[in-house]
Scaffold this motif. Structure first.
Motif, PDB file in Angstrom:
ATOM      1  N   VAL A   2      89.483  49.661  29.242  1.00  0.00           N
ATOM      2  CA  VAL A   2      88.769  50.925  29.013  1.00  0.00           C
ATOM      3  C   VAL A   2      89.671  52.111  29.356  1.00  0.00           C
ATOM      4  O   VAL A   2      89.754  53.087  28.590  1.00  0.00           O
ATOM      5  N   ASP A   3      90.364  52.024  30.478  1.00  0.00           N
ATOM      6  CA  ASP A   3      91.262  53.116  30.881  1.00  0.00           C
ATOM      7  C   ASP A   3      92.340  53.359  29.831  1.00  0.00           C
ATOM      8  O   ASP A   3      92.640  54.512  29.483  1.00  0.00           O
ATOM      9  N   ASP A   4      92.926  52.282  29.316  1.00  0.00           N
ATOM     10  CA  ASP A   4      93.948  52.427  28.271  1.00  0.00           C
ATOM     11  C   ASP A   4      93.362  53.089  27.034  1.00  0.00           C
ATOM     12  O   ASP A   4      93.965  53.998  26.445  1.00  0.00           O
ATOM     13  N   ALA A   5      92.176  52.632  26.630  1.00  0.00           N
ATOM     14  CA  ALA A   5      91.544  53.172  25.430  1.00  0.00           C
ATOM     15  C   ALA A   5      91.235  54.658  25.589  1.00  0.00           C
ATOM     16  O   ALA A   5      91.442  55.448  24.657  1.00  0.00           O
ATOM     17  N   LEU A   6      90.758  55.056  26.755  1.00  0.00           N
ATOM     18  CA  LEU A   6      90.426  56.464  26.971  1.00  0.00           C
ATOM     19  C   LEU A   6      91.675  57.351  26.936  1.00  0.00           C
ATOM     20  O   LEU A   6      91.617  58.504  26.480  1.00  0.00           O
ATOM     21  N   LYS A   7      92.799  56.820  27.379  1.00  0.00           N
ATOM     22  CA  LYS A   7      94.061  57.571  27.295  1.00  0.00           C
ATOM     23  C   LYS A   7      94.453  57.786  25.839  1.00  0.00           C
ATOM     24  O   LYS A   7      94.832  58.890  25.435  1.00  0.00           O
ATOM     25  N   PHE A   8      94.356  56.721  25.047  1.00  0.00           N
ATOM     26  CA  PHE A   8      94.690  56.849  23.620  1.00  0.00           C
ATOM     27  C   PHE A   8      93.697  57.774  22.921  1.00  0.00           C
ATOM     28  O   PHE A   8      94.056  58.516  22.003  1.00  0.00           O
ATOM     29  N   ALA A   9      92.430  57.716  23.333  1.00  0.00           N
ATOM     30  CA  ALA A   9      91.389  58.528  22.702  1.00  0.00           C
ATOM     31  C   ALA A   9      91.653  60.018  22.885  1.00  0.00           C
ATOM     32  O   ALA A   9      91.334  60.828  22.008  1.00  0.00           O
ATOM     33  N   LYS A  10      92.236  60.390  24.010  1.00  0.00           N
ATOM     34  CA  LYS A  10      92.566  61.794  24.232  1.00  0.00           C
ATOM     35  C   LYS A  10      93.588  62.285  23.214  1.00  0.00           C
ATOM     36  O   LYS A  10      93.541  63.442  22.771  1.00  0.00           O
ATOM     37  N   GLU A  11      94.493  61.410  22.828  1.00  0.00           N
ATOM     38  CA  GLU A  11      95.528  61.780  21.865  1.00  0.00           C
ATOM     39  C   GLU A  11      94.986  61.804  20.438  1.00  0.00           C
ATOM     40  O   GLU A  11      95.360  62.659  19.635  1.00  0.00           O
ATOM     41  N   SER A  12      94.111  60.851  20.116  1.00  0.00           N
ATOM     42  CA  SER A  12      93.627  60.714  18.733  1.00  0.00           C
ATOM     43  C   SER A  12      92.383  61.544  18.437  1.00  0.00           C
ATOM     44  O   SER A  12      92.046  61.777  17.278  1.00  0.00           O
ATOM     45  N   GLY A  13      91.660  61.957  19.492  1.00  0.00           N
ATOM     46  CA  GLY A  13      90.416  62.679  19.290  1.00  0.00           C
ATOM     47  C   GLY A  13      89.212  61.770  19.151  1.00  0.00           C
ATOM     48  O   GLY A  13      88.124  62.211  18.783  1.00  0.00           O
ATOM     49  N   SER A  14      89.393  60.502  19.454  1.00  0.00           N
ATOM     50  CA  SER A  14      88.287  59.545  19.365  1.00  0.00           C
ATOM     51  C   SER A  14      87.225  59.849  20.419  1.00  0.00           C
ATOM     52  O   SER A  14      87.530  60.245  21.547  1.00  0.00           O
ATOM     53  N   LYS A  15      85.968  59.664  20.024  1.00  0.00           N
ATOM     54  CA  LYS A  15      84.848  59.815  20.960  1.00  0.00           C
ATOM     55  C   LYS A  15      84.323  58.428  21.292  1.00  0.00           C
ATOM     56  O   LYS A  15      83.903  57.695  20.398  1.00  0.00           O
ATOM     57  N   ILE A  16      84.359  58.050  22.557  1.00  0.00           N
ATOM     58  CA  ILE A  16      83.930  56.723  22.984  1.00  0.00           C
ATOM     59  C   ILE A  16      82.768  56.870  23.968  1.00  0.00           C
ATOM     60  O   ILE A  16      82.870  57.613  24.953  1.00  0.00           O
ATOM     61  N   ILE A  17      81.683  56.176  23.679  1.00  0.00           N
ATOM     62  CA  ILE A  17      80.463  56.256  24.482  1.00  0.00           C
ATOM     63  C   ILE A  17      80.104  54.862  24.984  1.00  0.00           C
ATOM     64  O   ILE A  17      80.116  53.902  24.214  1.00  0.00           O
ATOM     65  N   PHE A  18      79.769  54.763  26.263  1.00  0.00           N
ATOM     66  CA  PHE A  18      79.303  53.509  26.846  1.00  0.00           C
ATOM     67  C   PHE A  18      77.854  53.678  27.294  1.00  0.00           C
ATOM     68  O   PHE A  18      77.496  54.697  27.892  1.00  0.00           O
ATOM     69  N   THR A  19      77.034  52.685  27.005  1.00  0.00           N
ATOM     70  CA  THR A  19      75.619  52.741  27.370  1.00  0.00           C
ATOM     71  C   THR A  19      75.091  51.327  27.566  1.00  0.00           C
ATOM     72  O   THR A  19      75.719  50.356  27.115  1.00  0.00           O
ATOM     73  N   ASP A  20      73.942  51.220  28.231  1.00  0.00           N
ATOM     74  CA  ASP A  20      73.276  49.919  28.308  1.00  0.00           C
ATOM     75  C   ASP A  20      72.017  49.904  27.438  1.00  0.00           C
ATOM     76  O   ASP A  20      71.200  48.991  27.531  1.00  0.00           O
ATOM     77  N   ASP A  21      71.904  50.919  26.571  1.00  0.00           N
ATOM     78  CA  ASP A  21      70.757  51.018  25.661  1.00  0.00           C
ATOM     79  C   ASP A  21      71.242  50.872  24.219  1.00  0.00           C
ATOM     80  O   ASP A  21      71.839  51.795  23.668  1.00  0.00           O
ATOM     81  N   PRO A  22      71.015  49.726  23.583  1.00  0.00           N
ATOM     82  CA  PRO A  22      71.505  49.528  22.208  1.00  0.00           C
ATOM     83  C   PRO A  22      70.927  50.525  21.216  1.00  0.00           C
ATOM     84  O   PRO A  22      71.601  50.873  20.229  1.00  0.00           O
TER      85      PRO A  22
END
Length: 314
Positions: free
Chosen positions: A190-210
């Motif tokens: 997750v930490d790696d993905a969030l670092k890449f997301a800052k560069e690409s502009g990706s929005k990543i959301i985590f939830t326990d509600d499908p």
């Protein structure tokens, strides 16, 4: 020389280049043109984990490219009898042009690649399944869902969830991951993905509600709740994943023209209902076929990179 171990190692441009190559080769095959891009090449296919789609797609793929595939289970080679991974790697890579490994441990795969002098492809580990995500994104492109994508992944925070994290964070699209408490994704990944997301502009959301994850999504995807190695936890997992079945009611929360993806095998009535899997929004069998074409793109691209390096060194 490049290996294909995780999408973490690839840029957005490289990922899209490989997929475009796969689509071009697919178009040639559909026109009954079989270009021998890998003529007389040998692909060693090492399986510590069994698979229908991985074996058929790689074996058919190398054949259509003009080469030969060698199926090697742990019962067939000394690796299953205790030979060190680095020894197996140095032997097989002197005899074959490329290696695909489907195994449990990512570290074992990476050790093999370290000692291999030919490209190594990850056919699946417990941490990542990158070839599947290449097929998934190819399918999204073909069905017009790649642009402004909003992907909802519902289920276990496993190798598929990790691979979606890598793809989304590299390409820059929105990803919502819904997992039950206790089944979240690996924090390091997750930490790696969030670092890449800052560069690409990706929005990543985590939830326990499908329902939160699926609301307005253009792509809905899931995976089995009980992967290989988790069988002893089956009953507990089924209980813990109550409410995470992708059914008609859940799909109605997604965009009207959303598509449904599943890497297969699917367990009807658990992570997905029969109606959704066989419904009009499901493109799972297009997705399954695209394993063949996406992996051909990967193999041809890796071979090209290897030859560029050899020419340069000469």
């Amino acid at each position: 020389m490049r290996h294909f171990l995780t999408l973490k190692d690839y840029t957005k441009e490289e990922i899209l280049e490989i997929i475009e190559l796969g689509l071009r080769i697919k178009a040639e095959v559909k026109s009954k043109r079989f270009t021998p891009y890998l003529e007389k090449h040998t692909l060693a296919m090492i399986f510590e984990k069994s698979s229908t789609r991985t074996r058929v797609s790689f074996e058919t793929g190398i054949y259509q490219l003009g080469g030969t595939g060698l199926f090697l289970s742990s019962r067939d080679i000394q690796l299953g009898r205790g030979e060190p991974m680095k020894d197996t790697a140095r032997v097989i890579s002197r005899m074959c042009d490329m290696v695909m490994i489907r195994t449990y441990s990512q570290s074992k795969l990476e050790e093999f690649a370290k000692y291999s002098n030919v490209p190594v492809i990850n056919g699946l580990t417990d941490e990542y399944h990158p070839v599947q995500l290449m097929a998934d994104y190819m399918t999204m492109i073909e069905h017009g869902k790649a642009e402004n994508a909003k992907v909802a992944y519902i289920g276990d925070g496993n190798n598929m969830a990790h691979s979606w994290l890598m793809l989304a964070s590299k390409l820059g699209f929105e990803l919502r991951i819904a997992t039950p408490k206790g089944y979240e994704c690996d924090p390091n990944i997750v930490d790696d993905a969030l670092k890449f997301a800052k560069e690409s502009g990706s929005k990543i959301i985590f939830t326990d509600d499908p329902k939160v994850a699926v609301s307005g999504a253009t792509v809905v995807t899931t995976d089995t709740w009980v992967s290989m190695g988790d069988e002893e936890e089956k009953e507990k997992r089924i209980k813990d994943f109550t409410g995470y079945t992708v059914d008609d009611n859940m799909m109605k929360l997604a965009s009207d023209n959303a598509i449904f993806l599943h890497c297969l095998p699917a367990y009807r009535g658990l992570e997905v209902t029969e109606d959704v899997l066989e419904g009009e929004q499901s493109v799972v069998f297009d997705e399954a076929e695209n394993r063949l074409h996406a992996q051909k793109g990967i193999m041809v691209w890796l071979d090209g990179k290897r030859k560029e390096k050899q020419i340069y060194e000469v």
